[in-house]
Design a protein around this motif. Structure first.
Motif, short mmCIF file in Angstrom:
data_model
loop_
_atom_site.label_atom_id
_atom_site.label_comp_id
_atom_site.label_asym_id
_atom_site.label_seq_id
_atom_site.Cartn_x
_atom_site.Cartn_y
_atom_site.Cartn_z
N ARG A 183 -10.72 -10.40 0.09
CA ARG A 183 -10.93 -9.00 -0.22
C ARG A 183 -12.21 -8.91 -0.30
O ARG A 183 -12.79 -7.78 -0.13
CB ARG A 183 -10.22 -8.67 -1.51
CG ARG A 183 -8.68 -8.81 -1.44
CD ARG A 183 -8.01 -8.28 -2.97
NE ARG A 183 -6.66 -8.53 -2.60
CZ ARG A 183 -5.94 -7.40 -2.32
NH1 ARG A 183 -6.43 -6.28 -2.01
NH2 ARG A 183 -4.48 -7.73 -2.10
N GLU A 208 -11.67 4.08 4.21
CA GLU A 208 -10.81 3.86 3.07
C GLU A 208 -9.65 2.89 3.40
O GLU A 208 -9.00 2.86 4.60
CB GLU A 208 -10.25 5.16 2.60
CG GLU A 208 -9.43 4.94 1.41
CD GLU A 208 -8.83 6.46 1.13
OE1 GLU A 208 -8.18 6.59 0.17
OE2 GLU A 208 -9.46 7.45 1.85
N ILE A 209 -9.15 1.97 2.49
CA ILE A 209 -8.11 1.04 2.97
C ILE A 209 -7.38 1.18 1.53
O ILE A 209 -7.97 1.02 0.42
CB ILE A 209 -8.69 -0.67 3.09
CG1 ILE A 209 -9.29 -0.44 4.31
CG2 ILE A 209 -7.48 -1.51 2.86
CD1 ILE A 209 -9.69 -2.03 4.74
N ARG A 210 -6.00 1.22 1.81
CA ARG A 210 -5.01 1.32 0.64
C ARG A 210 -3.78 -0.06 1.01
O ARG A 210 -3.62 -0.23 2.13
CB ARG A 210 -4.13 2.62 0.70
CG ARG A 210 -4.96 3.64 0.36
CD ARG A 210 -4.08 4.88 -0.03
NE ARG A 210 -5.06 6.16 -0.26
CZ ARG A 210 -4.35 7.27 -0.19
NH1 ARG A 210 -3.36 7.28 -0.02
NH2 ARG A 210 -5.30 8.19 -0.59
N ASP A 211 -3.42 -0.47 -0.15
CA ASP A 211 -2.20 -1.37 -0.06
C ASP A 211 -2.59 -2.58 0.87
O ASP A 211 -1.61 -3.12 1.46
CB ASP A 211 -0.99 -0.59 0.52
CG ASP A 211 -0.64 0.71 -0.27
OD1 ASP A 211 -1.08 0.46 -1.64
OD2 ASP A 211 0.04 1.54 0.28
N ALA A 237 -2.69 -3.37 5.71
CA ALA A 237 -3.07 -2.18 4.90
C ALA A 237 -2.78 -1.09 5.63
O ALA A 237 -2.45 -1.04 7.07
CB ALA A 237 -4.47 -2.64 4.54
N ARG A 269 -8.18 4.34 6.88
CA ARG A 269 -8.90 5.77 7.10
C ARG A 269 -10.06 5.83 7.52
O ARG A 269 -10.76 5.71 6.41
CB ARG A 269 -8.10 6.77 6.30
CG ARG A 269 -8.68 8.20 6.62
CD ARG A 269 -7.80 9.18 5.84
NE ARG A 269 -8.40 9.20 4.35
CZ ARG A 269 -8.77 10.19 3.68
NH1 ARG A 269 -8.80 11.28 4.24
NH2 ARG A 269 -9.19 9.94 2.20
N TRP A 293 -4.82 8.24 8.98
CA TRP A 293 -4.14 6.90 8.56
C TRP A 293 -3.76 6.18 9.78
O TRP A 293 -2.99 6.71 10.44
CB TRP A 293 -3.27 7.14 7.47
CG TRP A 293 -3.64 7.70 6.15
CD1 TRP A 293 -3.74 9.11 5.64
CD2 TRP A 293 -4.67 6.87 5.30
NE1 TRP A 293 -4.68 8.97 4.49
CE2 TRP A 293 -5.17 7.85 4.08
CE3 TRP A 293 -5.07 5.55 5.19
CZ2 TRP A 293 -5.74 7.34 2.91
CZ3 TRP A 293 -5.69 4.97 4.03
CH2 TRP A 293 -6.12 5.98 3.08
N GLU A 339 0.64 10.16 5.86
CA GLU A 339 -0.15 9.54 4.61
C GLU A 339 0.62 8.38 4.10
O GLU A 339 1.82 8.26 3.88
CB GLU A 339 -0.59 10.41 3.75
CG GLU A 339 -1.51 11.65 4.38
CD GLU A 339 -2.06 12.72 3.35
OE1 GLU A 339 -1.98 12.16 2.15
OE2 GLU A 339 -2.27 13.61 3.85
N PRO A 340 -0.09 7.45 3.26
CA PRO A 340 0.59 6.25 2.82
C PRO A 340 1.22 6.77 1.56
O PRO A 340 0.52 7.73 1.01
CB PRO A 340 -0.55 5.23 2.68
CG PRO A 340 -1.62 5.64 2.96
CD PRO A 340 -1.58 7.15 3.71
#
Length: 152
Positions: A19, A79-82, A96, A99, A114, A151-152
């Motif tokens: 991470r 940006e990174i999510r999940d 992940a 975006r 995304w 979008e997530p």
């Protein structure tokens, strides 16, 4: 013998390091720092990006993609999510949603799209590096067109 609560397994320590590497990559991307970006990839990285061709092989090809982005954008946000990793020895994979967005050189702001992001990582000399990445969008089967407004 009781293991203290602060004890972390090798897998947990590796996940923290993974991470941290992705976060440093994002910092380099937002700074438009190609040398900083380069430090997070293996020299033989294989990338399946959203841009043609089907694959980009080697660090030079990967950096060419980012250089094109940096030429188009005045400010870059990534940006990174999940983000989730699975670690096994000196290899790991992660997935992940990501975006890319920001301000273009013409002053226009773009919210980007995304994508589904996958990272194949290798630990080389105690450092996790991206050996493979893939960015993709889903597509409508009947039209063959990518769906870029999800979008997530």
């Amino acid at each position: 013998m009781t293991i203290p609560d602060t004890f972390q397994s090798h897998a947990e320590l590796d996940e923290v390091a993974l991470r941290r590497q992705i976060n440093k990559l994002i910092e380099a991307l937002c700074a438009k720092d190609l040398d900083g970006v380069k430090r997070h990839y293996t020299t033989d990285v294989v990338s399946f990006d959203v841009e043609p061709p089907l694959q980009h092989v080697g660090i030079a090809a990967k950096l060419e993609n980012w250089a094109r982005v940096f030429l188009l954008f005045e400010t870059v946000n990534y940006e990174i999510r999940d983000l989730t990793f699975t670690v096994g020895g000196d290899v790991a994979f992660g997935h992940a949603f990501a975006r890319l967005h920001g301000t273009l050189n013409n002053g226009e702001t773009t919210t980007g799209m995304w994508v589904r992001a996958t990272f194949g990582m290798r630990k080389i000399d105690h450092t996790w590096l991206i050996a493979h990445d893939q960015a993709s969008v889903p597509f409508e089967i009947h039209s063959g067109r990518g769906v870029v407004d999800l979008e997530p």
